[in-house]
Design a protein around this motif. Structure first.
Motif: not given
Lengths: 113, 405
Positions: B162, B165, B233, B235, B238-244, B247
Protein backbone atom coordinates in the motif's frame (compact mmCIF):
# COMPACT_ATOMS: atom_id res chain seq x y z
CA UNK A 1 4.06 -0.88 14.95
CA UNK A 2 5.35 2.63 14.93
CA UNK A 3 3.23 4.81 17.19
CA UNK A 4 2.94 7.68 14.72
CA UNK A 5 0.78 5.48 12.50
CA UNK A 6 -1.61 4.64 15.38
CA UNK A 7 -5.22 5.37 14.29
CA UNK A 8 -3.88 7.24 11.23
CA UNK A 9 -4.78 7.18 7.55
CA UNK A 10 -3.63 8.90 4.35
CA UNK A 11 -5.73 10.49 1.62
CA UNK A 12 -3.97 11.10 -1.70
CA UNK A 13 -6.16 13.61 -3.56
CA UNK A 14 -8.66 16.09 -2.19
CA UNK A 15 -11.55 14.63 -4.21
CA UNK A 16 -10.89 11.02 -3.21
CA UNK A 17 -13.74 9.30 -1.39
CA UNK A 18 -11.39 6.84 0.31
CA UNK A 19 -8.37 7.11 2.63
CA UNK A 20 -5.74 4.40 3.26
CA UNK A 21 -5.10 2.93 6.74
CA UNK A 22 -1.47 3.48 7.82
CA UNK A 23 -1.80 0.79 10.53
CA UNK A 24 -4.46 -1.69 11.67
CA UNK A 25 -7.29 0.61 12.74
CA UNK A 26 -9.87 0.07 15.49
CA UNK A 27 -13.39 1.51 15.18
CA UNK A 28 -13.39 5.07 16.49
CA UNK A 29 -11.75 8.33 15.64
CA UNK A 30 -8.82 8.34 13.18
CA UNK A 31 -6.58 11.08 11.75
CA UNK A 32 -6.34 11.70 8.00
CA UNK A 33 -2.93 12.84 6.65
CA UNK A 34 -2.26 14.00 3.10
CA UNK A 35 -4.73 16.00 1.03
CA UNK A 36 -7.92 15.75 3.04
CA UNK A 37 -10.38 18.49 3.90
CA UNK A 38 -11.21 16.59 7.10
CA UNK A 39 -8.58 16.11 9.79
CA UNK A 40 -10.45 13.39 11.63
CA UNK A 41 -13.10 10.84 10.71
CA UNK A 42 -14.99 8.29 12.80
CA UNK A 43 -14.79 4.76 11.43
CA UNK A 44 -17.24 1.98 12.23
CA UNK A 45 -15.26 -1.04 10.94
CA UNK A 46 -11.90 -2.41 12.02
CA UNK A 47 -9.68 -1.81 8.99
CA UNK A 48 -6.33 -3.45 8.30
CA UNK A 49 -3.19 -1.56 7.31
CA UNK A 50 -3.17 -0.68 3.62
CA UNK A 51 -6.93 -1.09 3.26
CA UNK A 52 -9.37 1.67 2.38
CA UNK A 53 -12.01 3.54 4.36
CA UNK A 54 -14.88 5.52 2.86
CA UNK A 55 -14.47 9.12 4.00
CA UNK A 56 -18.03 9.92 2.90
CA UNK A 57 -21.12 8.10 1.73
CA UNK A 58 -20.53 6.32 -1.62
CA UNK A 59 -23.77 5.32 -3.34
CA UNK A 60 -24.29 2.13 -5.31
CA UNK A 61 -23.01 2.63 -8.87
CA UNK A 62 -20.80 5.55 -7.89
CA UNK A 63 -17.07 5.36 -8.71
CA UNK A 64 -14.65 4.76 -5.86
CA UNK A 65 -12.06 7.53 -6.20
CA UNK A 66 -8.40 7.20 -5.19
CA UNK A 67 -5.49 9.16 -6.77
CA UNK A 68 -8.33 11.36 -8.06
CA UNK A 69 -9.44 8.65 -10.51
CA UNK A 70 -12.03 5.85 -10.47
CA UNK A 71 -10.41 2.64 -9.23
CA UNK A 72 -13.66 0.66 -9.21
CA UNK A 73 -17.41 0.93 -8.80
CA UNK A 74 -19.48 0.62 -5.60
CA UNK A 75 -21.69 -2.47 -5.86
CA UNK A 76 -23.93 -1.23 -3.07
CA UNK A 77 -24.17 1.82 -0.82
CA UNK A 78 -21.07 2.32 1.35
CA UNK A 79 -21.52 4.51 4.41
CA UNK A 80 -18.81 6.91 5.60
CA UNK A 81 -16.39 5.15 7.95
CA UNK A 82 -16.84 1.71 6.35
CA UNK A 83 -14.14 -0.60 4.99
CA UNK A 84 -14.03 -0.50 1.16
CA UNK A 85 -12.83 -3.71 -0.52
CA UNK A 86 -13.89 -6.67 -2.69
CA UNK A 87 -17.25 -7.03 -0.88
CA UNK A 88 -18.54 -3.60 -1.91
CA UNK A 89 -16.32 -2.45 -4.81
CA UNK A 90 -15.54 -4.12 -8.13
CA UNK A 91 -13.19 -3.54 -11.04
CA UNK A 92 -14.47 -2.08 -14.30
CA UNK A 93 -12.20 -4.54 -16.13
CA UNK A 94 -11.09 -7.59 -14.17
CA UNK A 95 -14.04 -9.96 -13.73
CA UNK A 96 -12.03 -12.50 -11.78
CA UNK A 97 -11.19 -10.24 -8.84
CA UNK A 98 -14.85 -10.19 -7.72
CA UNK A 99 -14.63 -13.94 -7.05
CA UNK A 100 -11.64 -13.72 -4.73
CA UNK A 101 -11.82 -14.45 -1.01
CA UNK A 102 -12.45 -11.22 0.89
CA UNK A 103 -9.89 -11.85 3.65
CA UNK A 104 -7.05 -13.65 1.88
CA UNK A 105 -7.52 -12.56 -1.74
CA UNK A 106 -7.16 -16.24 -2.70
CA UNK A 107 -9.01 -17.46 -5.82
CA UNK A 108 -12.29 -19.35 -5.23
CA UNK A 109 -13.03 -20.12 -8.90
CA UNK A 110 -10.50 -22.89 -9.36
CA UNK A 111 -10.67 -26.41 -7.90
CA UNK A 112 -7.65 -27.95 -6.17
CA UNK A 113 -8.47 -31.63 -6.79
CA UNK B 1 16.73 23.31 -11.24
CA UNK B 2 19.38 25.97 -11.73
CA UNK B 3 21.13 24.67 -8.60
CA UNK B 4 21.70 21.33 -10.30
CA UNK B 5 23.70 22.70 -13.22
CA UNK B 6 26.93 22.02 -11.32
CA UNK B 7 25.82 18.50 -10.45
CA UNK B 8 28.37 16.79 -12.63
CA UNK B 9 30.69 13.84 -12.35
CA UNK B 10 33.31 12.00 -14.37
CA UNK B 11 31.76 9.50 -16.76
CA UNK B 12 33.39 6.96 -19.07
CA UNK B 13 33.50 8.07 -22.70
CA UNK B 14 32.68 5.43 -25.33
CA UNK B 15 33.90 5.57 -28.91
CA UNK B 16 30.28 5.28 -30.05
CA UNK B 17 29.71 8.72 -28.52
CA UNK B 18 27.88 7.65 -25.35
CA UNK B 19 28.93 8.20 -21.73
CA UNK B 20 28.71 5.55 -19.00
CA UNK B 21 28.63 5.67 -15.20
CA UNK B 22 30.38 2.30 -14.87
CA UNK B 23 33.28 0.78 -16.80
CA UNK B 24 32.31 -2.86 -16.97
CA UNK B 25 33.61 -5.94 -18.67
CA UNK B 26 30.58 -7.94 -19.79
CA UNK B 27 30.95 -11.71 -20.05
CA UNK B 28 28.12 -13.04 -22.24
CA UNK B 29 27.23 -16.68 -22.73
CA UNK B 30 25.37 -17.63 -25.87
CA UNK B 31 23.62 -20.82 -24.66
CA UNK B 32 22.77 -22.41 -21.30
CA UNK B 33 25.48 -25.04 -21.91
CA UNK B 34 28.11 -22.28 -21.64
CA UNK B 35 26.59 -20.55 -18.61
CA UNK B 36 28.55 -22.43 -15.94
CA UNK B 37 31.90 -21.60 -17.51
CA UNK B 38 30.92 -17.94 -18.02
CA UNK B 39 29.74 -17.63 -14.41
CA UNK B 40 32.94 -19.24 -13.10
CA UNK B 41 34.99 -16.70 -15.05
CA UNK B 42 32.90 -13.85 -13.65
CA UNK B 43 33.01 -15.20 -10.08
CA UNK B 44 36.81 -15.19 -10.15
CA UNK B 45 36.69 -11.38 -10.19
CA UNK B 46 34.19 -10.87 -7.37
CA UNK B 47 35.34 -8.15 -4.98
CA UNK B 48 38.53 -7.83 -7.03
CA UNK B 49 38.08 -4.15 -7.79
CA UNK B 50 37.42 -5.13 -11.40
CA UNK B 51 33.84 -4.61 -12.55
CA UNK B 52 32.90 -7.86 -14.31
CA UNK B 53 29.24 -8.80 -14.94
CA UNK B 54 27.89 -11.98 -16.49
CA UNK B 55 24.75 -12.18 -18.65
CA UNK B 56 23.54 -14.63 -21.25
CA UNK B 57 20.76 -16.27 -23.19
CA UNK B 58 19.82 -19.84 -22.30
CA UNK B 59 18.25 -20.94 -25.58
CA UNK B 60 20.09 -22.99 -28.19
CA UNK B 61 17.71 -21.90 -30.94
CA UNK B 62 18.12 -18.18 -31.33
CA UNK B 63 15.38 -15.59 -31.07
CA UNK B 64 15.43 -12.11 -32.57
CA UNK B 65 14.10 -10.49 -29.43
CA UNK B 66 16.79 -12.09 -27.25
CA UNK B 67 19.49 -11.26 -29.80
CA UNK B 68 18.42 -7.61 -29.82
CA UNK B 69 18.77 -7.56 -26.03
CA UNK B 70 22.29 -9.03 -26.23
CA UNK B 71 23.26 -6.41 -28.82
CA UNK B 72 21.72 -3.60 -26.77
CA UNK B 73 23.87 -4.61 -23.79
CA UNK B 74 27.00 -4.69 -25.95
CA UNK B 75 26.22 -1.12 -27.02
CA UNK B 76 25.29 -0.03 -23.49
CA UNK B 77 27.25 2.99 -22.19
CA UNK B 78 28.14 1.26 -18.89
CA UNK B 79 29.88 -1.54 -20.80
CA UNK B 80 33.53 -0.94 -21.71
CA UNK B 81 34.54 -4.37 -23.00
CA UNK B 82 32.86 -7.63 -24.00
CA UNK B 83 33.78 -11.30 -23.95
CA UNK B 84 31.43 -13.98 -25.30
CA UNK B 85 31.54 -17.60 -24.19
CA UNK B 86 29.79 -20.22 -26.31
CA UNK B 87 29.70 -23.98 -26.35
CA UNK B 88 30.18 -24.17 -30.11
CA UNK B 89 27.05 -25.71 -31.62
CA UNK B 90 24.36 -23.13 -30.70
CA UNK B 91 22.63 -20.74 -33.10
CA UNK B 92 23.69 -17.52 -31.38
CA UNK B 93 27.09 -16.49 -32.79
CA UNK B 94 29.51 -15.07 -30.24
CA UNK B 95 31.91 -14.09 -33.02
CA UNK B 96 29.27 -11.88 -34.65
CA UNK B 97 28.45 -10.27 -31.31
CA UNK B 98 32.13 -9.46 -30.86
CA UNK B 99 32.20 -7.83 -34.31
CA UNK B 100 29.38 -5.54 -33.17
CA UNK B 101 31.36 -4.64 -30.03
CA UNK B 102 34.45 -3.88 -32.12
CA UNK B 103 32.42 -1.72 -34.48
CA UNK B 104 31.32 0.23 -31.41
CA UNK B 105 34.99 0.70 -30.55
CA UNK B 106 34.91 -1.64 -27.54
CA UNK B 107 37.67 -4.17 -26.84
CA UNK B 108 36.16 -7.63 -27.24
CA UNK B 109 37.00 -11.32 -27.45
CA UNK B 110 35.09 -14.55 -28.14
CA UNK B 111 35.70 -18.13 -27.15
CA UNK B 112 34.06 -21.52 -27.68
CA UNK B 113 34.33 -24.21 -25.03
CA UNK B 114 34.58 -26.99 -27.63
CA UNK B 115 37.60 -25.27 -29.23
CA UNK B 116 39.40 -24.59 -25.97
CA UNK B 117 39.10 -28.14 -24.69
CA UNK B 118 36.39 -28.06 -22.05
CA UNK B 119 35.50 -26.48 -18.74
CA UNK B 120 38.81 -25.96 -16.95
CA UNK B 121 40.83 -24.81 -19.94
CA UNK B 122 38.12 -22.36 -21.03
CA UNK B 123 37.78 -20.90 -17.53
CA UNK B 124 41.54 -20.45 -17.30
CA UNK B 125 41.77 -18.84 -20.74
CA UNK B 126 38.66 -16.75 -20.05
CA UNK B 127 40.18 -15.34 -16.88
CA UNK B 128 43.33 -14.44 -18.76
CA UNK B 129 41.31 -12.68 -21.49
CA UNK B 130 39.25 -10.75 -18.91
CA UNK B 131 42.49 -9.60 -17.29
CA UNK B 132 43.74 -8.37 -20.68
CA UNK B 133 40.47 -6.55 -21.37
CA UNK B 134 40.73 -4.94 -17.96
CA UNK B 135 44.24 -3.71 -18.64
CA UNK B 136 43.15 -2.25 -21.97
CA UNK B 137 40.19 -0.49 -20.33
CA UNK B 138 42.37 0.87 -17.54
CA UNK B 139 44.80 2.25 -20.12
CA UNK B 140 42.45 3.42 -22.86
CA UNK B 141 39.21 4.61 -21.23
CA UNK B 142 38.78 8.37 -21.46
CA UNK B 143 37.02 10.16 -18.62
CA UNK B 144 34.53 12.84 -19.56
CA UNK B 145 32.34 15.37 -17.78
CA UNK B 146 28.83 14.03 -17.34
CA UNK B 147 25.65 15.56 -15.88
CA UNK B 148 21.93 15.01 -15.49
CA UNK B 149 21.29 15.89 -19.13
CA UNK B 150 23.41 12.87 -20.15
CA UNK B 151 21.68 10.54 -17.72
CA UNK B 152 19.03 7.90 -18.48
CA UNK B 153 17.16 6.41 -15.50
CA UNK B 154 14.63 3.55 -15.74
CA UNK B 155 12.06 2.68 -13.08
CA UNK B 156 9.85 -0.22 -12.17
CA UNK B 157 8.27 -1.81 -9.09
CA UNK B 158 8.57 -5.18 -7.41
CA UNK B 159 6.85 -6.50 -4.31
CA UNK B 160 4.47 -3.55 -4.07
CA UNK B 161 2.30 -2.82 -1.05
CA UNK B 162 0.00 0.00 0.00
CA UNK B 163 2.95 2.38 0.47
CA UNK B 164 4.13 2.02 -3.16
CA UNK B 165 1.38 4.19 -4.55
CA UNK B 166 1.42 6.58 -1.57
CA UNK B 167 5.15 7.25 -1.22
CA UNK B 168 7.54 4.88 -3.08
CA UNK B 169 6.44 5.53 -6.66
CA UNK B 170 5.55 9.12 -5.85
CA UNK B 171 9.13 10.07 -4.95
CA UNK B 172 10.33 8.46 -8.19
CA UNK B 173 7.74 10.46 -10.14
CA UNK B 174 8.94 13.65 -8.45
CA UNK B 175 12.57 12.82 -9.27
CA UNK B 176 11.65 11.97 -12.87
CA UNK B 177 10.06 15.42 -13.20
CA UNK B 178 13.30 17.01 -12.01
CA UNK B 179 15.45 14.82 -14.25
CA UNK B 180 13.40 15.76 -17.30
CA UNK B 181 13.52 19.46 -16.34
CA UNK B 182 17.32 19.15 -16.21
CA UNK B 183 17.35 17.79 -19.77
CA UNK B 184 17.73 14.15 -18.78
CA UNK B 185 15.87 11.01 -19.81
CA UNK B 186 13.42 8.92 -17.77
CA UNK B 187 11.88 5.58 -18.76
CA UNK B 188 9.03 3.76 -17.04
CA UNK B 189 7.43 0.49 -18.00
CA UNK B 190 4.81 -1.96 -16.76
CA UNK B 191 2.14 -0.98 -19.24
CA UNK B 192 0.28 -4.06 -17.93
CA UNK B 193 -0.25 -1.94 -14.87
CA UNK B 194 -2.04 0.78 -16.78
CA UNK B 195 -5.42 -0.97 -16.92
CA UNK B 196 -8.22 1.56 -16.69
CA UNK B 197 -5.90 4.50 -17.28
CA UNK B 198 -6.21 4.81 -21.07
CA UNK B 199 -7.57 8.36 -21.04
CA UNK B 200 -5.00 9.51 -18.48
CA UNK B 201 -2.20 7.81 -20.43
CA UNK B 202 -3.27 9.34 -23.74
CA UNK B 203 -3.62 12.73 -22.09
CA UNK B 204 0.09 12.59 -21.24
CA UNK B 205 1.20 12.03 -24.86
CA UNK B 206 3.17 15.00 -26.15
CA UNK B 207 1.41 15.09 -29.53
CA UNK B 208 -1.22 13.31 -31.55
CA UNK B 209 1.08 10.70 -33.05
CA UNK B 210 2.46 9.79 -29.61
CA UNK B 211 -1.11 9.56 -28.29
CA UNK B 212 -1.79 7.07 -31.09
CA UNK B 213 1.28 5.03 -30.12
CA UNK B 214 0.20 5.05 -26.47
CA UNK B 215 -3.32 3.98 -27.46
CA UNK B 216 -1.97 1.11 -29.56
CA UNK B 217 0.33 -0.08 -26.75
CA UNK B 218 -2.58 0.11 -24.30
CA UNK B 219 -4.98 -1.80 -26.57
CA UNK B 220 -2.41 -4.52 -27.26
CA UNK B 221 -1.82 -4.91 -23.52
CA UNK B 222 -5.54 -5.07 -22.69
CA UNK B 223 -6.11 -7.66 -25.43
CA UNK B 224 -3.22 -9.68 -24.05
CA UNK B 225 -4.56 -9.56 -20.47
CA UNK B 226 -8.07 -10.51 -21.62
CA UNK B 227 -6.84 -13.40 -23.73
CA UNK B 228 -4.73 -14.90 -20.94
CA UNK B 229 -7.45 -13.91 -18.40
CA UNK B 230 -4.81 -12.62 -16.07
CA UNK B 231 -4.17 -9.12 -14.89
CA UNK B 232 -0.99 -8.07 -13.14
CA UNK B 233 -2.46 -8.35 -9.67
CA UNK B 234 -2.10 -11.21 -7.18
CA UNK B 235 -3.77 -12.59 -4.02
CA UNK B 236 -1.12 -10.89 -1.88
CA UNK B 237 -2.03 -7.51 -3.42
CA UNK B 238 -5.70 -8.01 -2.52
CA UNK B 239 -4.88 -9.21 1.00
CA UNK B 240 -2.73 -6.09 1.36
CA UNK B 241 -5.72 -3.83 0.67
CA UNK B 242 -5.72 -3.31 -3.10
CA UNK B 243 -9.23 -3.96 -4.40
CA UNK B 244 -8.87 -3.66 -8.19
CA UNK B 245 -6.29 -3.71 -10.97
CA UNK B 246 -7.18 -0.06 -11.65
CA UNK B 247 -6.09 0.83 -8.11
CA UNK B 248 -2.80 -1.02 -8.47
CA UNK B 249 -2.28 0.53 -11.92
CA UNK B 250 -2.67 4.07 -10.69
CA UNK B 251 -0.21 3.43 -7.86
CA UNK B 252 2.32 2.11 -10.38
CA UNK B 253 1.66 4.92 -12.86
CA UNK B 254 2.58 7.47 -10.17
CA UNK B 255 6.25 6.75 -10.87
CA UNK B 256 5.94 8.37 -14.29
CA UNK B 257 5.64 11.81 -12.67
CA UNK B 258 3.79 14.53 -14.54
CA UNK B 259 5.84 15.32 -17.67
CA UNK B 260 4.57 14.66 -21.20
CA UNK B 261 5.40 11.24 -22.66
CA UNK B 262 7.72 11.56 -25.69
CA UNK B 263 6.92 8.17 -27.18
CA UNK B 264 6.69 4.40 -26.76
CA UNK B 265 9.92 2.38 -26.82
CA UNK B 266 10.08 -1.25 -27.87
CA UNK B 267 12.42 -3.52 -25.91
CA UNK B 268 16.07 -2.86 -26.90
CA UNK B 269 15.25 0.50 -28.46
CA UNK B 270 17.09 3.49 -26.97
CA UNK B 271 15.20 6.77 -26.45
CA UNK B 272 15.50 9.04 -29.50
CA UNK B 273 15.93 12.19 -27.42
CA UNK B 274 15.70 13.27 -23.75
CA UNK B 275 12.40 13.40 -21.86
CA UNK B 276 9.99 10.84 -20.43
CA UNK B 277 9.39 7.57 -22.34
CA UNK B 278 7.12 4.57 -21.89
CA UNK B 279 8.71 1.18 -22.51
CA UNK B 280 6.35 -1.41 -24.01
CA UNK B 281 7.40 -4.91 -22.95
CA UNK B 282 4.16 -6.69 -23.90
CA UNK B 283 4.73 -9.41 -26.51
CA UNK B 284 3.27 -8.67 -29.93
CA UNK B 285 0.52 -10.99 -31.23
CA UNK B 286 2.29 -13.90 -32.93
CA UNK B 287 1.34 -17.34 -34.19
CA UNK B 288 3.28 -18.98 -31.34
CA UNK B 289 2.07 -16.44 -28.73
CA UNK B 290 5.65 -15.97 -27.65
CA UNK B 291 6.39 -15.01 -24.11
CA UNK B 292 4.82 -13.75 -20.94
CA UNK B 293 4.65 -10.04 -20.55
CA UNK B 294 6.28 -9.72 -17.11
CA UNK B 295 7.71 -13.06 -16.00
CA UNK B 296 9.67 -11.46 -13.13
CA UNK B 297 11.14 -8.17 -11.95
CA UNK B 298 14.57 -8.82 -13.43
CA UNK B 299 13.12 -9.17 -16.89
CA UNK B 300 11.65 -5.70 -16.46
CA UNK B 301 14.97 -4.32 -15.23
CA UNK B 302 16.73 -5.91 -18.22
CA UNK B 303 14.23 -4.25 -20.56
CA UNK B 304 15.13 -0.89 -19.02
CA UNK B 305 18.85 -1.69 -19.26
CA UNK B 306 18.42 -2.55 -22.95
CA UNK B 307 16.95 0.92 -23.57
CA UNK B 308 20.25 2.32 -22.32
CA UNK B 309 19.27 3.15 -18.72
CA UNK B 310 22.47 3.99 -16.86
CA UNK B 311 20.75 3.58 -13.53
CA UNK B 312 17.61 1.80 -12.33
CA UNK B 313 15.03 2.48 -9.61
CA UNK B 314 13.25 -0.53 -8.18
CA UNK B 315 10.36 0.50 -5.93
CA UNK B 316 9.21 -2.02 -3.33
CA UNK B 317 6.81 -2.15 -0.42
CA UNK B 318 7.09 -5.68 0.91
CA UNK B 319 10.82 -5.76 0.17
CA UNK B 320 13.03 -7.09 -2.60
CA UNK B 321 16.70 -8.00 -2.79
CA UNK B 322 17.57 -8.13 -6.48
CA UNK B 323 20.03 -5.99 -8.39
CA UNK B 324 20.92 -6.06 -12.06
CA UNK B 325 23.81 -6.71 -14.36
CA UNK B 326 25.03 -3.72 -16.42
CA UNK B 327 23.25 -0.92 -14.50
CA UNK B 328 23.24 -0.19 -10.74
CA UNK B 329 19.86 -0.54 -9.02
CA UNK B 330 18.70 1.88 -6.32
CA UNK B 331 16.01 0.14 -4.27
CA UNK B 332 13.39 2.46 -2.84
CA UNK B 333 10.56 1.84 -0.42
CA UNK B 334 7.80 3.95 1.10
CA UNK B 335 7.47 1.47 3.96
CA UNK B 336 9.59 2.42 6.98
CA UNK B 337 9.20 -0.99 8.63
CA UNK B 338 10.38 -2.80 5.50
CA UNK B 339 13.28 -0.37 5.22
CA UNK B 340 14.41 -1.08 8.79
CA UNK B 341 13.92 -4.84 8.42
CA UNK B 342 15.86 -5.07 5.12
CA UNK B 343 18.39 -2.30 5.62
CA UNK B 344 21.22 -4.37 4.05
CA UNK B 345 19.31 -4.45 0.78
CA UNK B 346 17.33 -1.23 0.49
CA UNK B 347 18.92 2.09 -0.46
CA UNK B 348 16.25 4.71 0.19
CA UNK B 349 13.03 5.26 2.14
CA UNK B 350 10.40 7.88 1.34
CA UNK B 351 8.01 6.83 4.14
CA UNK B 352 8.45 10.10 6.03
CA UNK B 353 6.01 11.69 3.57
CA UNK B 354 3.13 9.58 4.91
CA UNK B 355 2.95 11.44 8.22
CA UNK B 356 4.12 14.76 6.81
CA UNK B 357 7.48 14.61 8.66
CA UNK B 358 9.19 15.39 5.34
CA UNK B 359 7.75 16.83 2.17
CA UNK B 360 7.86 14.78 -1.01
CA UNK B 361 10.00 17.53 -2.59
CA UNK B 362 12.65 17.32 0.11
CA UNK B 363 12.67 13.51 -0.19
CA UNK B 364 13.10 13.83 -3.97
CA UNK B 365 16.05 16.15 -3.26
CA UNK B 366 17.62 13.47 -1.00
CA UNK B 367 17.05 10.84 -3.69
CA UNK B 368 18.73 13.09 -6.24
CA UNK B 369 21.80 13.29 -3.99
CA UNK B 370 21.90 9.49 -3.87
CA UNK B 371 21.61 9.35 -7.67
CA UNK B 372 24.56 11.74 -8.05
CA UNK B 373 26.76 9.85 -5.58
CA UNK B 374 25.92 6.57 -7.37
CA UNK B 375 26.91 8.18 -10.68
CA UNK B 376 30.15 9.26 -9.03
CA UNK B 377 30.90 5.60 -8.36
CA UNK B 378 29.50 4.92 -4.92
CA UNK B 379 28.14 1.38 -4.86
CA UNK B 380 24.46 0.64 -4.32
CA UNK B 381 23.43 -1.99 -1.75
CA UNK B 382 22.87 -4.51 -4.55
CA UNK B 383 26.33 -3.83 -6.00
CA UNK B 384 27.95 -4.25 -2.57
CA UNK B 385 26.24 -7.64 -2.22
CA UNK B 386 27.13 -8.67 -5.80
CA UNK B 387 23.44 -8.90 -6.78
CA UNK B 388 23.80 -8.82 -10.58
CA UNK B 389 20.69 -10.64 -11.78
CA UNK B 390 19.62 -10.74 -15.43
CA UNK B 391 16.89 -12.45 -17.46
CA UNK B 392 16.67 -12.76 -21.23
CA UNK B 393 13.55 -14.62 -22.37
CA UNK B 394 12.27 -16.06 -25.59
CA UNK B 395 9.73 -13.49 -26.71
CA UNK B 396 8.33 -11.98 -29.87
CA UNK B 397 8.14 -8.27 -30.61
CA UNK B 398 8.48 -6.56 -33.96
CA UNK B 399 11.52 -4.32 -34.12
CA UNK B 400 9.37 -1.23 -34.59
CA UNK B 401 9.96 1.42 -37.19
CA UNK B 402 12.90 3.21 -35.63
CA UNK B 403 14.80 0.44 -33.90
CA UNK B 404 18.50 0.57 -34.68
CA UNK B 405 19.47 -2.90 -35.75
Amino acid sequence: MNDKFHQASFQIEKDDNVAVALSDLEPGSIRIHGSSLLEVIVITDAVKQGHKIANRMISEGEPVLKYGVPIGIAIHDIEAGKWVHLHNCKSYYDKRSSTLDLESGAPTDIQYD
Amino acid sequence: MSGNAELTWKGFYRNNGTKGIRNKILVMYTVECASFVAKEIGAAYRNSGMDVDVVGFGGCTDNEYALRMMIAMIRHPNVGAVMTVGLGCEYLQGKSLVEIAENEGKPAAWMLIQDYGGTLKTIEEGKRVVQQLHERLAKETVLVEMGLSDLVIGAECGGSDYTSGLAGNVVVGRLFDRLVEAGGTAIFEEIVEAIGLKDILLGRGINESVQKELGAAYDKMLEYCKSVRQYSVSPGNFAGGLTTIEEKSMGAFAKSGTKPIEGVLKVSQPPLHPGLWLLDSTPDPHFMSFGYTNPNDNEGLMDLVCSNSHLLFLVTGRGTVVGSAVSPVIKITGNENTYRRMSDDLDFCSGAALTGEKSMDSLAEELLELVISTCRGEQTKAELLNHKEYFIPYKYQSAGTNCEM
